[in-house]
Write an enzyme that holds these catalytic residues in place. Sequence first.
Site, PDB file in Angstrom:
ATOM      1  N   ASP A 138       0.798  -1.231   0.000  1.00  0.00           N
ATOM      2  CA  ASP A 138       0.000   0.000   0.000  1.00  0.00           C
ATOM      3  C   ASP A 138       0.832   1.283   0.000  1.00  0.00           C
ATOM      4  O   ASP A 138       1.790   1.411   0.778  1.00  0.00           O
ATOM      5  CB  ASP A 138      -0.872   0.068   1.249  1.00  0.00           C
ATOM      6  CG  ASP A 138      -1.727  -1.161   1.457  1.00  0.00           C
ATOM      7  OD1 ASP A 138      -1.695  -2.063   0.617  1.00  0.00           O
ATOM      8  OD2 ASP A 138      -2.416  -1.215   2.485  1.00  0.00           O
ATOM      9  N   GLN A 192       4.206   0.662   2.232  1.00  0.00           N
ATOM     10  CA  GLN A 192       4.382  -0.548   3.019  1.00  0.00           C
ATOM     11  C   GLN A 192       5.524  -1.371   2.424  1.00  0.00           C
ATOM     12  O   GLN A 192       5.566  -1.608   1.212  1.00  0.00           O
ATOM     13  CB  GLN A 192       3.095  -1.364   2.999  1.00  0.00           C
ATOM     14  CG  GLN A 192       1.965  -0.748   3.808  1.00  0.00           C
ATOM     15  CD  GLN A 192       2.154  -0.968   5.295  1.00  0.00           C
ATOM     16  OE1 GLN A 192       1.860  -2.027   5.816  1.00  0.00           O
ATOM     17  NE2 GLN A 192       2.653   0.046   5.986  1.00  0.00           N
ATOM     18  N   ARG A 201      -7.861  -0.823  11.021  1.00  0.00           N
ATOM     19  CA  ARG A 201      -6.561  -0.328  10.561  1.00  0.00           C
ATOM     20  C   ARG A 201      -6.687   0.719   9.444  1.00  0.00           C
ATOM     21  O   ARG A 201      -7.750   1.002   8.951  1.00  0.00           O
ATOM     22  CB  ARG A 201      -5.705  -1.499  10.069  1.00  0.00           C
ATOM     23  CG  ARG A 201      -6.346  -2.380   9.015  1.00  0.00           C
ATOM     24  CD  ARG A 201      -5.398  -3.533   8.639  1.00  0.00           C
ATOM     25  NE  ARG A 201      -6.005  -4.486   7.717  1.00  0.00           N
ATOM     26  CZ  ARG A 201      -6.593  -5.612   8.089  1.00  0.00           C
ATOM     27  NH1 ARG A 201      -6.681  -5.930   9.377  1.00  0.00           N
ATOM     28  NH2 ARG A 201      -7.114  -6.443   7.182  1.00  0.00           N
ATOM     29  N   ASP A 202      -5.522   1.253   9.071  1.00  0.00           N
ATOM     30  CA  ASP A 202      -5.344   2.149   7.909  1.00  0.00           C
ATOM     31  C   ASP A 202      -5.980   3.524   8.126  1.00  0.00           C
ATOM     32  O   ASP A 202      -6.827   3.960   7.343  1.00  0.00           O
ATOM     33  CB  ASP A 202      -5.907   1.514   6.622  1.00  0.00           C
ATOM     34  CG  ASP A 202      -5.510   0.066   6.440  1.00  0.00           C
ATOM     35  OD1 ASP A 202      -4.426  -0.302   6.922  1.00  0.00           O
ATOM     36  OD2 ASP A 202      -6.269  -0.693   5.812  1.00  0.00           O
TER      37      ASP A 202
END
Length: 483
Positions: free
Chosen positions: A43, A59, A161-162
Amino acid sequence: MTEREQELIRLAEEEVEKNKEDVERDPYRLRYHLMPPVGLLNDPNGFIQWNGTYHLFYQWMPFKTGHGAKFWGHYSSKNLVTWKHEPIALAPSEWFEKNGCYSGSAVEHDGKMILFYTGNVKDADGTRETYQCMAVSEDGVTFDKKGPVVELPEGYTAHFRDPKVWKKGSDWYMVVGAQSDDLTGKVALLKSADLVKWEHLGAIAGSGMNGLGDFGYMWECPDLFKLDGADVLIASPQGLEADGMKYQNIYQAGYFIGKLDYENATFEHGDFVELDRGFEFYAPQTTLDEKGRRLMVGWMGVPEQDEDKHPTIKHRWIHALTLPRELKWADGKLLQVPVEELALIRKDQLIEKSDLQLSDDGVGLDIRKSKALEMSLSFEKDVASFELELSETVQLTFDASESVFSLRRKSFVTGEWESRSCRLQVLAELRAYMDSSSIEVFLNGGEEVFTARIFPDANAAGMLTLFGEGTVGEMKVWEIEPE
């Protein structure tokens, strides 16, 4: 920076140096796309223009070509086309992130760049914990970790997440990709006055909400922004079933258009629309730059989709990021347009043709075995069919009688032809960016987009071949060479 973080960064840098020759020897290394120096990239993270410079994190697993405890790699650029590889931004060194510094975003506050990311933690028995964490930088290169600022709210599993953060008025907001306790995908909304203390306002979108019905078991990498008066929510749902030409990849990335009610924490929206119809596109992230443009970059990959079979693995690397795209809103649709700065890396113009008559016999055009190209074609209204062979590995086709455009490629898994398609009433314009092992195709000003990894024979003839019925009004092809 702790001793553990210094040690992890040192080990990652050693891995880069140890494998540098092998990685760079790969003929499938891309010429003008961002890649990992070794290992696995996924990502895009922390996309921001800060003090006049674009920063794009990613990432990164430096030690293998599979997933694991992720780092944040870091690129910077003044112009979106010439990129500098910066020192590693984050390494999974602390208790709250020991199994990975997962995806997140960046904002500017009080002259500092502030990163928000997910700290992933797994116990020996596989039990997962998740924390939304903050790191602060005064120079855009070195980051001081502040630790968790959001722990898991009630109502969700540890798949939370994120974080994507933005400011509205005097308040800050965060959307997080989530899975609720009933194992359905959601987007959660949080609010803060100071970026440190966050209040969970609730889920604003997801499976079983806003008329969607069953729509996946996990939504990753949300992004919410305003574009020409409309609120746009981007998300990457997991668990959608294929539906005709739609949802052909294992996981999807797309958007909803709607209206976010900040007071009541609700988001009324329309249908889910895929952002990219190709084989490899996932987890995109956007930013607003100083020119007022909403820019987007995606991962040129899909998790768990034949990742272990990519030909680049034997050279110790895998995956890349897409080109930056400007998002525009027109006639009820989100358009994706390659950023204008890409013209800066055009080298020689290889082809310029007007009123090119198509036939079933084919028209061959010499591209000097160039592996990095930009091409632009406009079509007359009489085009009934069109096929462009870019190599022995990839073809672009349009059938006006069926109103179908397709990208076909030779599978790097089976060697057989496979395709991704969309309905297209008229083919008026086609732009394509071809690199050593990728292609990005933009139709009708970005109305539809196809992204794919392709792996042509390094010794293939340097020819484009066009077949069809009708007229290509204008065709231009440039060789691309980054500065």
